[in-house]
Design a protein around this motif. Sequence first.
Motif, PDB file in Angstrom:
ATOM      1  N   ALA A  67       0.831  -1.199   0.000  1.00  0.00           N
ATOM      2  CA  ALA A  67       0.000   0.000   0.000  1.00  0.00           C
ATOM      3  C   ALA A  67       0.871   1.256   0.000  1.00  0.00           C
ATOM      4  CB  ALA A  67      -0.924  -0.002   1.205  1.00  0.00           C
ATOM      5  N   GLY A  68       1.954   1.228   0.744  1.00  0.00           N
ATOM      6  CA  GLY A  68       2.871   2.371   0.745  1.00  0.00           C
ATOM      7  C   GLY A  68       3.531   2.581  -0.606  1.00  0.00           C
ATOM      8  N   GLY A  71       0.953   4.047  -2.945  1.00  0.00           N
ATOM      9  CA  GLY A  71       0.755   5.470  -2.627  1.00  0.00           C
ATOM     10  C   GLY A  71       1.896   6.327  -3.118  1.00  0.00           C
ATOM     11  N   TYR A  72       3.128   5.853  -2.946  1.00  0.00           N
ATOM     12  CA  TYR A  72       4.289   6.596  -3.421  1.00  0.00           C
ATOM     13  C   TYR A  72       4.279   6.702  -4.953  1.00  0.00           C
ATOM     14  CZ  TYR A  72       9.112   7.955  -4.321  1.00  0.00           C
ATOM     15  OH  TYR A  72      10.228   8.595  -4.772  1.00  0.00           O
ATOM     16  N   TYR A  75       1.783   9.278  -5.894  1.00  0.00           N
ATOM     17  CA  TYR A  75       2.316  10.606  -5.577  1.00  0.00           C
ATOM     18  C   TYR A  75       3.312  11.066  -6.643  1.00  0.00           C
ATOM     19  CZ  TYR A  75       5.291  14.124  -3.411  1.00  0.00           C
ATOM     20  OH  TYR A  75       6.021  15.247  -3.181  1.00  0.00           O
TER      21      TYR A  75
END
Length: 86
Positions: A67-68, A71-72, A75
């Motif tokens: 998930a990180g 998200g990155y 972004y």
Amino acid sequence: MKLKNIMLSVAAAGVLAAPVAAQAGTTASAATGKIANVSGLGARQSMAVKGKQKADSAIIVLAVVGAGAAGYGIYEATKDDKSNGS
């Protein structure tokens, strides 16, 4: 700009294709002949589950890392560099 459009197109195609893939080969008539047995020798039976089934801690860590990373990636893809490209 082109990469952004490509990524949006792939995401939209994935959203549209997911229900179709989930229903593939799930007709009731296809399964009837395979599991119907008159004598009951090959009948399917359920078993009791002993204890609680919990997610392993490594799976939870992998989910958080995934998930990180997602998200990155979002972004970085939507970040405005304020460059005209020339």
